[in-house]
Design a protein around this motif. Sequence first.
Motif, PDB file in Angstrom:
ATOM      1  N   ALA A 367     114.374  83.827  64.096  1.00 16.95           N
ATOM      2  CA  ALA A 367     113.183  84.201  64.870  1.00 16.95           C
ATOM      3  C   ALA A 367     112.224  85.043  64.034  1.00 16.95           C
ATOM      4  CB  ALA A 367     113.600  84.961  66.126  1.00 16.95           C
ATOM      5  N   MET A 368     112.773  85.939  63.206  1.00 16.93           N
ATOM      6  CA  MET A 368     111.919  86.775  62.359  1.00 16.93           C
ATOM      7  C   MET A 368     111.195  85.956  61.296  1.00 16.93           C
ATOM      8  SD  MET A 368     113.972  90.393  61.882  1.00 16.93           S
ATOM      9  CE  MET A 368     115.654  89.778  61.770  1.00 16.93           C
ATOM     10  N   GLY A 369     111.658  84.740  61.073  1.00 13.20           N
ATOM     11  CA  GLY A 369     110.975  83.844  60.149  1.00 13.20           C
ATOM     12  C   GLY A 369     109.802  83.133  60.783  1.00 13.20           C
ATOM     13  N   GLY A 370     109.567  83.409  62.061  1.00 15.87           N
ATOM     14  CA  GLY A 370     108.388  82.846  62.714  1.00 15.87           C
ATOM     15  C   GLY A 370     108.664  82.011  63.944  1.00 15.87           C
ATOM     16  N   ASP A 371     109.945  81.774  64.256  1.00 17.04           N
ATOM     17  CA  ASP A 371     110.287  80.962  65.427  1.00 17.04           C
ATOM     18  C   ASP A 371     110.861  81.863  66.513  1.00 17.04           C
ATOM     19  OD1 ASP A 371     111.031  79.084  67.280  1.00 17.04           O
ATOM     20  OD2 ASP A 371     112.555  78.117  66.015  1.00 17.04           O
ATOM     21  N   GLU A 372     109.996  82.455  67.313  1.00 19.17           N
ATOM     22  CA  GLU A 372     110.416  83.429  68.309  1.00 19.17           C
ATOM     23  C   GLU A 372     111.399  82.829  69.314  1.00 19.17           C
ATOM     24  OE1 GLU A 372     110.882  86.951  70.312  1.00 19.17           O
ATOM     25  OE2 GLU A 372     109.931  86.597  68.369  1.00 19.17           O
ATOM     26  N   LYS A 373     111.304  81.547  69.573  1.00 22.17           N
ATOM     27  CA  LYS A 373     112.178  80.904  70.552  1.00 22.17           C
ATOM     28  C   LYS A 373     113.588  80.669  70.013  1.00 22.17           C
ATOM     29  CE  LYS A 373     108.424  78.495  72.965  1.00 22.17           C
ATOM     30  NZ  LYS A 373     107.879  77.177  73.379  1.00 22.17           N
ATOM     31  N   ALA A 374     113.826  80.982  68.755  1.00 24.78           N
ATOM     32  CA  ALA A 374     115.121  80.702  68.133  1.00 24.78           C
ATOM     33  C   ALA A 374     116.223  81.609  68.636  1.00 24.78           C
ATOM     34  CB  ALA A 374     115.014  80.843  66.610  1.00 24.78           C
ATOM     35  N   LYS A 375     115.881  82.742  69.223  1.00 24.83           N
ATOM     36  CA  LYS A 375     116.892  83.733  69.605  1.00 24.83           C
ATOM     37  C   LYS A 375     117.853  83.182  70.659  1.00 24.83           C
ATOM     38  CE  LYS A 375     113.887  87.041  70.502  1.00 24.83           C
ATOM     39  NZ  LYS A 375     113.329  88.361  70.856  1.00 24.83           N
ATOM     40  N   LEU A 376     119.150  83.438  70.428  1.00 24.44           N
ATOM     41  CA  LEU A 376     120.201  83.033  71.363  1.00 24.44           C
ATOM     42  C   LEU A 376     120.637  84.243  72.188  1.00 24.44           C
ATOM     43  CD1 LEU A 376     122.388  80.862  68.955  1.00 24.44           C
ATOM     44  CD2 LEU A 376     120.779  80.024  70.679  1.00 24.44           C
ATOM     45  N   SER A 377     120.857  84.025  73.472  1.00 27.30           N
ATOM     46  CA  SER A 377     121.267  85.095  74.373  1.00 27.30           C
ATOM     47  C   SER A 377     122.786  85.253  74.385  1.00 27.30           C
ATOM     48  CB  SER A 377     120.786  84.784  75.792  1.00 27.30           C
ATOM     49  OG  SER A 377     121.468  83.637  76.298  1.00 27.30           O
ATOM     50  N   VAL A 378     123.245  86.332  75.005  1.00 26.19           N
ATOM     51  CA  VAL A 378     124.679  86.539  75.205  1.00 26.19           C
ATOM     52  C   VAL A 378     125.284  85.356  75.946  1.00 26.19           C
ATOM     53  CG1 VAL A 378     126.356  87.898  76.524  1.00 26.19           C
ATOM     54  CG2 VAL A 378     124.672  89.057  75.086  1.00 26.19           C
TER      55      VAL A 378
END
Length: 450
Positions: A367-378
């Motif tokens: 996500a820090m590389g520019g893809d904010e939607k990449a983050k996975l939740s618990v």
Amino acid sequence: MTTHQNQNQLFVGSFIYSKNLDELEYLHGAAICVDKEGKIVAVERDCDEQTAIETVFPGLGWSADEVVVSVTKDGQFFFPGFIDTHLHASQYPNVGIFGKSTLLDWLNTYTFPLEASLADPLKARKVYSRVIRKTLSHGTTCAAYYATVDVPSTNLLADLCLAAGQRALVGRVCMDQLSPAYYRDDSPAASLAATRASIAHIEKADPGMRLVRPVITPRFAPSCSAPLMRALGDLAKEMPHLSVQTHISENAGEIALVRELFPMESTGAADDSYAAVYDAFGLLTDRTILAHAVHLSEAEADLIKTRGAKVSHCPCSNSAITSGAARVRWLLGKGIVCGLGTDMSGGYSPSVLEAARLAALVSRHVAMGGDEKAKLSVEEVLYLATKGGAEVVGLEGRVGGFEEDGEEDGNVDVFGWESWGDMVAKWVYNGDDRNTKKVWVKGRLVHERK
């Protein structure tokens, strides 16, 4: 340790499991009945032990004095067993040893010498017994294991998994090139014959493959000649009940090597990609487990989706060996089924829970590389650790829910005012083997922390 094997069991308390990719189901004050075969035969909400005895047991034909009862305490919960979709049992002694090498150098320096040494049955028994015991202690009730090229060593791993009660896919490693002369198959024919011998042993040891299954295991494309790849693809077609496990696109050097070794004109592949090579040899199927998948192209991901192959995400080893950050959200968005792998000894931890939290952290780096939607939740990483993993290893509907269960208590400070969602998040980010008090597989208690 009392195993409670072949006894009916009642579990009472709080149950938490993945309802779908981004949602956990919470059952509080519930009762689950598991029969002597290890199958859930009743799930009752708002039901305590006495109510189950009075209203559920009669319908099952159970007598209370023949049932083993397990009840959670405050702050404890039952959770499905973890599924490790990729690890090398033979590399367990090397956990945490990476040096400063790249993947291919690491194999020659650390990995191949250790694996070859497990031709010694006493050493193999010591290593395999420990890795099984350790993974069970972390709540891993199903593991997709790579063994070695040695048939007796591979068979021993399967036998030990069966004796310990751990579900497992056990594969004899196939490779006939780009490995030391002392540690490779003599020829494609010899590799195929050895693989068949190990498959026959495992299927005889566990008829019906109730716990342990053989898995066709080309180590990775660079270590297998074209004739060997073709023979293993034919074997996979001949034995459609077996899975295939291998590696794909772990790092840039490996990908370049595959292009060099398998030019399109020699394989008949649609293009010169790593995935296309496996596809050309019949090794990319809906039963294929692909470890890593860090640097897949759009076309490769589309091909993997079309063939129904699955991905084992190994965030720990991908970071430790500096292979890269796999784009799991991107894979999921394409409809590719993903699970988690510890990938010991590239990975340093036997814990799938550790893999889950690292999957969450690696997704944040993406996500820090520019893809904010990449983050996975618990919720999502726990799904990958259980139901996602079940589908990866071909056991969907059988494990990943409450066919296998673990219980939490230990290294997480719970003050009593947290919501259940907050307690689960604390467990994901702080928990370890001390939190896994008991582990059951098919109703058999296979690990208990005293």
